[in-house]
Design a protein around this motif. Structure first.
Motif, PDB file in Angstrom:
ATOM      1  N   ASP A  30       2.336 -34.273  63.107  1.00 12.91           N
ATOM      2  CA  ASP A  30       3.174 -33.410  62.269  1.00 12.91           C
ATOM      3  C   ASP A  30       4.637 -33.816  62.397  1.00 12.91           C
ATOM      4  O   ASP A  30       5.394 -33.784  61.420  1.00 12.91           O
ATOM      5  N   MET A  31       5.031 -34.210  63.609  1.00  7.42           N
ATOM      6  CA  MET A  31       6.398 -34.661  63.830  1.00  7.42           C
ATOM      7  C   MET A  31       6.677 -35.928  63.017  1.00  7.42           C
ATOM      8  O   MET A  31       7.689 -36.041  62.319  1.00  7.42           O
ATOM      9  N   VAL A  32       5.731 -36.880  63.094  1.00  6.40           N
ATOM     10  CA  VAL A  32       5.931 -38.185  62.456  1.00  6.40           C
ATOM     11  C   VAL A  32       5.937 -38.092  60.934  1.00  6.40           C
ATOM     12  O   VAL A  32       6.769 -38.711  60.268  1.00  6.40           O
ATOM     13  N   PHE A  33       5.016 -37.309  60.380  1.00  8.33           N
ATOM     14  CA  PHE A  33       4.816 -37.349  58.933  1.00  8.33           C
ATOM     15  C   PHE A  33       5.263 -36.089  58.198  1.00  8.33           C
ATOM     16  O   PHE A  33       4.997 -35.941  57.008  1.00  8.33           O
ATOM     17  N   ASP A  34       5.947 -35.200  58.905  1.00  8.54           N
ATOM     18  CA  ASP A  34       6.522 -34.037  58.244  1.00  8.54           C
ATOM     19  C   ASP A  34       7.983 -33.878  58.635  1.00  8.54           C
ATOM     20  O   ASP A  34       8.891 -34.036  57.806  1.00  8.54           O
ATOM     21  N   ARG A  35       8.223 -33.635  59.902  1.00 12.83           N
ATOM     22  CA  ARG A  35       9.595 -33.357  60.330  1.00 12.83           C
ATOM     23  C   ARG A  35      10.479 -34.602  60.280  1.00 12.83           C
ATOM     24  O   ARG A  35      11.653 -34.521  59.897  1.00 12.83           O
ATOM     25  N   TYR A  36       9.934 -35.756  60.646  1.00 18.84           N
ATOM     26  CA  TYR A  36      10.740 -36.979  60.551  1.00 18.84           C
ATOM     27  C   TYR A  36      11.166 -37.266  59.104  1.00 18.84           C
ATOM     28  O   TYR A  36      12.360 -37.401  58.829  1.00 18.84           O
TER      29      TYR A  36
END
Length: 309
Positions: A104-110
């Motif tokens: 989720d960090m890699v493909f949403d928040r980043y």
């Protein structure tokens, strides 16, 4: 169309335009080892070398979309710089979700907050971008292009990059998918099927490397973790055979001048590397390697039938 800088200090000065209708770019994955590829591509983007087709697997897919969106340094920032404050490889996430990678960090928040992705440039680009994932139901590779739906594009990239055991499956169009490297680690044959008979191939392992057989321990883990997906288990078990066969094929193509291979001179990082110094050094190695071999690459390109002065 590939645009090659004429060796000048300023990239927009005296550019030569080369029509490369049948030259593509093939990017291997490798988890954190993909930072080598980002160094290679950052140098190529600085030289304004843009090819009409790119196909990437796992970390190679992440590099591919940043190449198409023309964002120099973005992959490096995601894989190295942003890790200090917003790490996506943490034991905290493992204890919370059961997976080492926080996807989720890699493909949403980043892409939406910390290291913004230029969706507009990507979607408007004429460059074909193919991302490879593995269909967990069949164990076979799927090759997906998406230039209209932002969410689907990012979901495909996420699926392509979801390493087994450390990342959850991703559903794309209702189909559970995992890392493309399980079924087609270096999709040079697919590039040729797509009519790109000459290719620049960026690998993330040293020359002469061959993948060892899947250990009995890993095979047992796969049978337990993916018991509902027997074809996926078989793909994981036989991965070394398919991968090594592809490497043999690549070496034959290289000998015949059909492909230009870029590979690291040393093993600089593991698939789940978190050491910033190692990652930075491996990125720099990719950048320096491409800089050193750039004239050789342009000579190879100019020797192709598609070359136009």
């Amino acid at each position: 169309m590939a645009i090659l800088n004429d060796g000048c200090r300023y990239p927009n000065y005296r550019n030569r335009v080369i029509d490369m209708k049948h030259v593509g770019l093939v990017l291997e994955g490798g988890g954190q080892r993909g930072v080598f590829t980002s160094g290679v591509l950052d140098y190529l983007m600085e030289q304004k070398l843009k090819l009409p087709y790119v196909i990437g697997v796992s970390a190679g897919a992440c590099n591919a979309v940043d190449y198409v969106s023309d964002q120099i340094g973005r992959t490096k920032e995601c894989m190295i710089d942003a890790q200090a404050e917003h790490s996506y490889i943490t034991m905290k996430n493992f204890f919370r979700t059961g997976y080492l990678f926080d996807m989720d960090m890699v493909f949403d928040r980043y892409p939406n907050e910390y290291v913004p992705f230029d969706f507009d440039t990507y979607l408007a680009s004429d460059i074909r971008c193919v991302m490879v994932a593995t269909n967990c139901l069949t164990g076979m590779p799927v090759y997906i292009e998406e230039k209209e739906d932002r969410k689907r594009m990012m979901a495909v990239c996420r699926a392509s990059s979801s390493l087994p055991f450390v990342s959850p499956m991703v559903r794309v169009d209702g189909i559970p998918m995992l890392d493309g490297g399980l079924s087609d680690s270096i999709p040079v044959k697919r590039a040729m099927i797509d009519s790109f008979r000459f290719n620049i191939v960026v690998l993330t392992k040293v020359k002469g490397y061959r993948k060892a057989e899947t250990s009995e321990k890993t095979y047992k883990m796969a049978r337990v973790a993916y018991k509902k997906y027997p074809h996926l288990v078989n793909a994981l078990k036989d991965r070394n055979y398919a991968y090594n066969k592809t490497l043999d094929y690549i070496e034959k193509l290289e000998e015949r001048g059909k492909i230009f291979v870029i590979r690291p001179g040393f093993d600089g990082a593991s698939r789940v590397e978190r050491d910033k110094d190692k990652l930075t050094a491996f990125y720099q190695h990719g950048y320096d390697y491409m800089k050193e071999h750039y004239d050789e690459l342009t000579a190879w390109l100019e020797d192709k039938p598609e070359y136009r002065n």
